[in-house]
Design a protein around this motif. Structure first.
Motif, PDB file in Angstrom:
ATOM      1  N   ASP A   1      47.356  35.888  39.956  1.00 21.77           N
ATOM      2  CA  ASP A   1      48.032  37.239  39.559  1.00 21.77           C
ATOM      3  C   ASP A   1      47.784  38.394  40.523  1.00 21.77           C
ATOM      4  O   ASP A   1      48.130  39.519  40.593  1.00 21.77           O
ATOM      5  CB  ASP A   1      47.745  37.784  38.139  1.00 21.77           C
ATOM      6  CG  ASP A   1      48.256  36.655  37.086  1.00 21.77           C
ATOM      7  OD1 ASP A   1      49.336  35.971  37.393  1.00 21.77           O
ATOM      8  OD2 ASP A   1      47.512  36.467  36.030  1.00 21.77           O
ATOM      9  N   THR A   2      46.681  38.264  41.556  1.00 18.85           N
ATOM     10  CA  THR A   2      46.417  39.162  42.413  1.00 18.85           C
ATOM     11  C   THR A   2      47.377  39.326  43.512  1.00 18.85           C
ATOM     12  O   THR A   2      47.990  38.560  44.019  1.00 18.85           O
ATOM     13  CB  THR A   2      45.117  38.805  43.212  1.00 18.85           C
ATOM     14  OG1 THR A   2      44.172  38.473  42.272  1.00 18.85           O
ATOM     15  CG2 THR A   2      44.533  39.759  44.019  1.00 18.85           C
TER      16      THR A   2
ATOM     17  N   LEU B   1      44.343  34.705  49.527  1.00 20.00           N
ATOM     18  CA  LEU B   1      45.223  33.126  49.708  1.00 20.00           C
ATOM     19  C   LEU B   1      44.213  31.987  49.253  1.00 20.00           C
ATOM     20  O   LEU B   1      44.722  31.240  48.368  1.00 20.00           O
ATOM     21  CB  LEU B   1      45.451  33.023  51.293  1.00 20.00           C
ATOM     22  CG  LEU B   1      46.363  34.185  51.393  1.00 20.00           C
ATOM     23  CD1 LEU B   1      46.850  33.845  53.265  1.00 20.00           C
ATOM     24  CD2 LEU B   1      47.903  33.891  50.885  1.00 20.00           C
ATOM     25  N   THR B   2      42.871  32.420  49.098  1.00 23.00           N
ATOM     26  CA  THR B   2      42.031  31.250  48.648  1.00 23.00           C
ATOM     27  C   THR B   2      42.271  31.299  47.126  1.00 23.00           C
ATOM     28  O   THR B   2      41.940  30.177  46.761  1.00 23.00           O
ATOM     29  CB  THR B   2      40.641  31.623  49.028  1.00 23.00           C
ATOM     30  OG1 THR B   2      40.572  31.483  50.702  1.00 23.00           O
ATOM     31  CG2 THR B   2      39.747  30.587  48.692  1.00 23.00           C
ATOM     32  N   ALA B   3      42.439  32.535  46.708  1.00 18.34           N
ATOM     33  CA  ALA B   3      42.397  32.522  45.245  1.00 18.34           C
ATOM     34  C   ALA B   3      43.676  32.170  44.521  1.00 18.34           C
ATOM     35  O   ALA B   3      44.305  32.336  43.465  1.00 18.34           O
ATOM     36  CB  ALA B   3      41.958  33.884  44.811  1.00 18.34           C
ATOM     37  N   GLY B   4      44.771  32.003  45.557  1.00 16.80           N
ATOM     38  CA  GLY B   4      46.233  31.728  45.122  1.00 16.80           C
ATOM     39  C   GLY B   4      47.209  32.738  44.949  1.00 16.80           C
ATOM     40  O   GLY B   4      47.962  32.862  44.177  1.00 16.80           O
TER      41      GLY B   4
ATOM     42  N   ILE C   1      40.787  27.499  40.383  1.00 12.95           N
ATOM     43  CA  ILE C   1      40.103  28.583  41.281  1.00 12.95           C
ATOM     44  C   ILE C   1      38.531  28.431  40.930  1.00 12.95           C
ATOM     45  O   ILE C   1      37.629  28.902  41.831  1.00 12.95           O
ATOM     46  CB  ILE C   1      40.706  30.027  40.928  1.00 12.95           C
ATOM     47  CG1 ILE C   1      42.023  30.129  41.240  1.00 12.95           C
ATOM     48  CG2 ILE C   1      39.909  31.127  41.457  1.00 12.95           C
ATOM     49  CD1 ILE C   1      42.756  31.216  40.733  1.00 12.95           C
ATOM     50  N   GLU C   2      38.210  28.307  39.932  1.00 11.66           N
ATOM     51  CA  GLU C   2      36.780  28.256  39.435  1.00 11.66           C
ATOM     52  C   GLU C   2      35.946  27.086  40.310  1.00 11.66           C
ATOM     53  O   GLU C   2      34.913  27.343  40.624  1.00 11.66           O
ATOM     54  CB  GLU C   2      36.883  27.726  38.056  1.00 11.66           C
ATOM     55  CG  GLU C   2      37.139  28.977  36.977  1.00 11.66           C
ATOM     56  CD  GLU C   2      38.700  28.783  36.955  1.00 11.66           C
ATOM     57  OE1 GLU C   2      39.291  28.044  37.167  1.00 11.66           O
ATOM     58  OE2 GLU C   2      39.016  29.658  36.075  1.00 11.66           O
ATOM     59  N   ASP C   3      36.781  26.009  40.528  1.00 12.78           N
ATOM     60  CA  ASP C   3      36.256  24.891  41.434  1.00 12.78           C
ATOM     61  C   ASP C   3      35.793  25.450  42.850  1.00 12.78           C
ATOM     62  O   ASP C   3      34.794  25.141  43.469  1.00 12.78           O
ATOM     63  CB  ASP C   3      37.099  23.679  41.516  1.00 12.78           C
ATOM     64  CG  ASP C   3      37.171  22.952  40.306  1.00 12.78           C
ATOM     65  OD1 ASP C   3      36.707  23.129  39.320  1.00 12.78           O
ATOM     66  OD2 ASP C   3      38.525  22.333  39.893  1.00 12.78           O
TER      67      ASP C   3
ATOM     68  N   ARG D   1      34.545  33.204  48.066  1.00 11.63           N
ATOM     69  CA  ARG D   1      33.734  32.532  46.806  1.00 11.63           C
ATOM     70  C   ARG D   1      33.275  34.029  46.308  1.00 11.63           C
ATOM     71  O   ARG D   1      33.470  34.239  44.889  1.00 11.63           O
ATOM     72  CB  ARG D   1      32.612  32.109  47.045  1.00 11.63           C
ATOM     73  CG  ARG D   1      32.784  30.569  47.297  1.00 11.63           C
ATOM     74  CD  ARG D   1      31.189  29.795  47.808  1.00 11.63           C
ATOM     75  NE  ARG D   1      30.682  29.611  46.579  1.00 11.63           N
ATOM     76  CZ  ARG D   1      29.289  29.165  46.772  1.00 11.63           C
ATOM     77  NH1 ARG D   1      28.831  29.049  47.805  1.00 11.63           N
ATOM     78  NH2 ARG D   1      28.547  28.958  45.746  1.00 11.63           N
ATOM     79  N   ARG D   2      32.863  34.990  46.928  1.00 10.49           N
ATOM     80  CA  ARG D   2      32.338  36.236  46.216  1.00 10.49           C
ATOM     81  C   ARG D   2      33.631  37.048  45.785  1.00 10.49           C
ATOM     82  O   ARG D   2      33.406  37.599  44.845  1.00 10.49           O
ATOM     83  CB  ARG D   2      31.697  37.087  47.526  1.00 10.49           C
ATOM     84  CG  ARG D   2      31.099  38.526  47.061  1.00 10.49           C
ATOM     85  CD  ARG D   2      30.391  39.187  48.335  1.00 10.49           C
ATOM     86  NE  ARG D   2      31.344  39.731  49.238  1.00 10.49           N
ATOM     87  CZ  ARG D   2      31.250  40.066  50.422  1.00 10.49           C
ATOM     88  NH1 ARG D   2      29.906  40.173  50.714  1.00 10.49           N
ATOM     89  NH2 ARG D   2      32.133  40.484  51.223  1.00 10.49           N
ATOM     90  N   THR D   3      34.708  37.040  46.631  1.00 11.24           N
ATOM     91  CA  THR D   3      35.633  37.746  46.029  1.00 11.24           C
ATOM     92  C   THR D   3      36.460  37.337  44.891  1.00 11.24           C
ATOM     93  O   THR D   3      36.828  37.995  43.952  1.00 11.24           O
ATOM     94  CB  THR D   3      36.919  37.787  47.084  1.00 11.24           C
ATOM     95  OG1 THR D   3      36.378  38.241  48.441  1.00 11.24           O
ATOM     96  CG2 THR D   3      37.939  38.802  46.792  1.00 11.24           C
ATOM     97  N   ILE D   4      36.659  35.727  44.488  1.00 13.05           N
ATOM     98  CA  ILE D   4      36.916  35.176  43.554  1.00 13.05           C
ATOM     99  C   ILE D   4      36.186  35.475  42.278  1.00 13.05           C
ATOM    100  O   ILE D   4      36.632  35.943  41.158  1.00 13.05           O
ATOM    101  CB  ILE D   4      37.157  33.751  43.706  1.00 13.05           C
ATOM    102  CG1 ILE D   4      38.278  33.315  44.751  1.00 13.05           C
ATOM    103  CG2 ILE D   4      37.446  32.866  42.352  1.00 13.05           C
ATOM    104  CD1 ILE D   4      38.160  31.775  45.115  1.00 13.05           C
ATOM    105  N   VAL D   5      34.838  35.524  42.406  1.00  8.66           N
ATOM    106  CA  VAL D   5      34.127  36.031  41.424  1.00  8.66           C
ATOM    107  C   VAL D   5      34.333  37.248  40.837  1.00  8.66           C
ATOM    108  O   VAL D   5      34.050  37.838  39.775  1.00  8.66           O
ATOM    109  CB  VAL D   5      32.323  35.817  41.911  1.00  8.66           C
ATOM    110  CG1 VAL D   5      31.631  36.565  40.764  1.00  8.66           C
ATOM    111  CG2 VAL D   5      32.094  34.393  41.908  1.00  8.66           C
ATOM    112  N   GLY D   6      34.654  38.257  41.892  1.00  5.77           N
ATOM    113  CA  GLY D   6      34.822  39.664  41.723  1.00  5.77           C
ATOM    114  C   GLY D   6      36.430  39.905  41.254  1.00  5.77           C
ATOM    115  O   GLY D   6      36.619  41.176  40.715  1.00  5.77           O
TER     116      GLY D   6
END
Length: 532
Positions: free
Chosen positions: A205-206, A227-230, A3-5, A195-200
């Motif tokens: 586990d979301t 979905l982008t964050a898994g 996810i960090e990538d 990207r903005r949401t993952i950083v948030g």
């Protein structure tokens, strides 16, 4: 792919990300609705089958694919499958008038429409654009059954990876300002949202409930980043407050994107406090004004943080209020997001200093390509600074306070000019809703022989025995002389778009047909207030 990538990368195509999650997450649930669910592995295989079927139909790269259906796993598959095919997802505003839905379909240029029985029933008897192939997502008689139309198990579509600027989707505006326009958003724009949401804080586990329609950008800014964050998405076919709370408790939901009217209905559930909402990390809101008192109630009674996002489907810039960190700023919509620039300009396009009221324009990495097939309309919403940088006109009036927090005054089109004075309806609505007898209020300008235009209040009562004229008098006693409301109407409910925006145009059409000085009705005793 970590996810960090994804968060650190300038751009990764969504279809590449979903494949990586499928390999990593396997049997974990990706998307669910009230009747079914698909794991990450199943999602990946089904998207290949949808994409292969669309390519079999001759759908080319960057070609729109129309979708008109209520939320379901299959609606999600249609949207994501179009992206995997290299096409452009074009979800139509299925709650619009049937003629408007068909106008959107024609405007999109799609040769394929994936729909459900409810949509088909609404369109029955109306002329479809020629050559459009109908696929019934629910296997109904609305078209060729989806399960039969799908490509065979194991099918592999031709890979058509996008460039960052290629069109990702077309979102049709809600129509609050007239005829809907197709807003074209790019793959890069969608990646920036993610990207903005993952950083948030979105991760494996979301778990997110999407309770607004998938044709709305409000939904997509939650659906796609999850979905982008898994993570896991739970789709509600139709929103109801108690059902949302039950689903939140059962699924151990961590995040939700809701519009303000949904928050109000949820907080009004009589036994709200008995539901276990301890799994919540963050709740968000967008798309409509979020009253400060309601934000405060959510912060007090609902676990987890709260953010209020201000922006446009067209892009421009976004402001975010992190309400749990700034409880003294609940009357604002927060500060510009990192990398976003918001300016206030006057009617001549000159930039105004902090504290002055004017039109809001914004620049950011999440700006639309333009309106589909409407270059002139696109140019109308653009503003360029002295260095030639492109901004989007937000259509709102606002100002920055002394701490750099943005205060919205009103929609530019809703501002009332009465006797030469500018009147902001939000100020009047705030005075009305301070009264316990008023549940909701909307103020619109209607014709006046004396002043050109004058304010009319339309209210929903919390106390049906309340006297509307007493409510009017109390509000006017607190307002300035030039602000006073001329008349009041009582309605059972305010007209709203499916994502909760009050349709003030409908109120103006309904109540503003005749000069107000000549109008009378049972619910209003009209006597124009003296501005002089």
């Amino acid at each position: 792919m970590r996810i960090e990538d994804i968060a650190e990368a300038e751009f990764v195509p969504l279809t590449t990300i979903l494949r990586a999650h499928a390999a990593r997450r396997g049997d974990a649930t990706a998307i669910a609705d009230e009747h079914s669910s698909v794991s990450w592995a199943e999602l990946d295989a089904l998207l290949d089958r949808v994409a292969a079927a669309l390519q079999r139909e001759g759908v080319g790269k960057d070609e729109p694919v129309a979708i008109a259906a209520l939320n379901s796993v299959r609606t999600g598959l249609a949207f994501l499958g179009a992206i995997r095919a290299g096409a452009v997802a074009a979800p139509l505003t299925s709650t619009a008038a049937p003629e408007t839905v068909l106008a959107m379909l024609a405007d999109s240029g799609s040769r394929v429409l994936l729909l459900d029985a409810e949509m088909a029933d609404r369109l029955a008897g109306l002329p479809f654009p020629a050559g459009v192939r109908r696929i019934a997502l629910d296997d109904s008689a609305a078209g060729e059954p989806f399960s039969r139309w799908l490509a065979a198990e194991g099918a592999q579509p031709e890979e058509r990876l996008p460039a960052p600027g290629d069109p990702f989707n077309i979102i049709y505006s809600s129509g609050t300002t007239g005829s809907p326009k197709g807003i074209v958003q790019s793959h890069k724009m969608r990646h920036e949202y993610a990207r903005r949401t993952i950083v948030g804080g979105y991760d494996d586990d979301t778990c997110v409930i999407c309770s607004t329609p998938l044709y709305s950008n409000t939904t997509l800014v939650s659906f796609l980043p999850t979905l982008t964050a898994g993570g896991k998405v739970v789709l509600m076919k139709k929103f109801d407050a108690r059902g949302f709370l039950e689903l939140s408790q059962r699924e151990r939901v961590t995040h939700a994107m809701l519009v303000p009217v949904q928050y109000r209905r949820i907080m009004e559930v009589p036994d709200f406090d008995r539901f276990d909402l301890s799994s919540y990390r963050l709740k968000s809101s967008t798309s409509a004004p979020f009253p400060a008192w309601l934000k405060a109630d959510v912060l007090r009674r609902w676990p987890g943080g709260l953010t209020d996002g201000y922006g446009m489907t067209e892009g421009g810039a976004t402001a975010i209020l992190v309400a749990h960190l700034h409880p003294d700023k609940l009357h604002t919509v927060g500060q510009p997001s990192p990398g976003h620039v918001i300016k206030i300009i006057d009617e001549d396009g000159n930039e105004l200093p902090q504290g002055e009221v004017g039109e809001i324009v914004g620049h950011s990495p999440i700006m639309m390509n333009g309106y589909h097939g409407q270059d002139e309309k696109t140019r109308e919403v653009e503003w360029f600074d002295g260095e030639g940088r492109r901004y989007i006109r937000h259509g709102d009036i606002g100002k920055f306070d002394e701490d750099g927090f943005l205060i919205l005054m009103d929609r530019a089109k809703d501002m009332i000019i009465s006797g030469g004075f500018n009147i902001f309806p939000t100020d009047l609505e705030a005075e009305l809703t301070r009264q316990p007898a008023v549940r909701e209020a909307a103020v619109v300008g209607v014709p006046s022989e004396k002043w050109g235009e004058t304010p009319l209040a339309v209210v929903v009562l919390a106390d049906t025995a309340a006297d509307p004229q007493a409510i009017l008098a109390e509000a006017n006693s607190r307002l300035g002389k030039t602000q006073r409301i001329a008349a009041i109407e009582v309605v059972d409910e305010l007209p709203r778009s499916p994502i909760g925006k009050v349709l003030k145009r409908e109120l103006r059409d309904r109540f503003g047909g005749n000069p107000i000085a000549q109008a009378t009705s049972m619910t209003r005793n009209i006597k124009e207030n003296d501005h002089a």
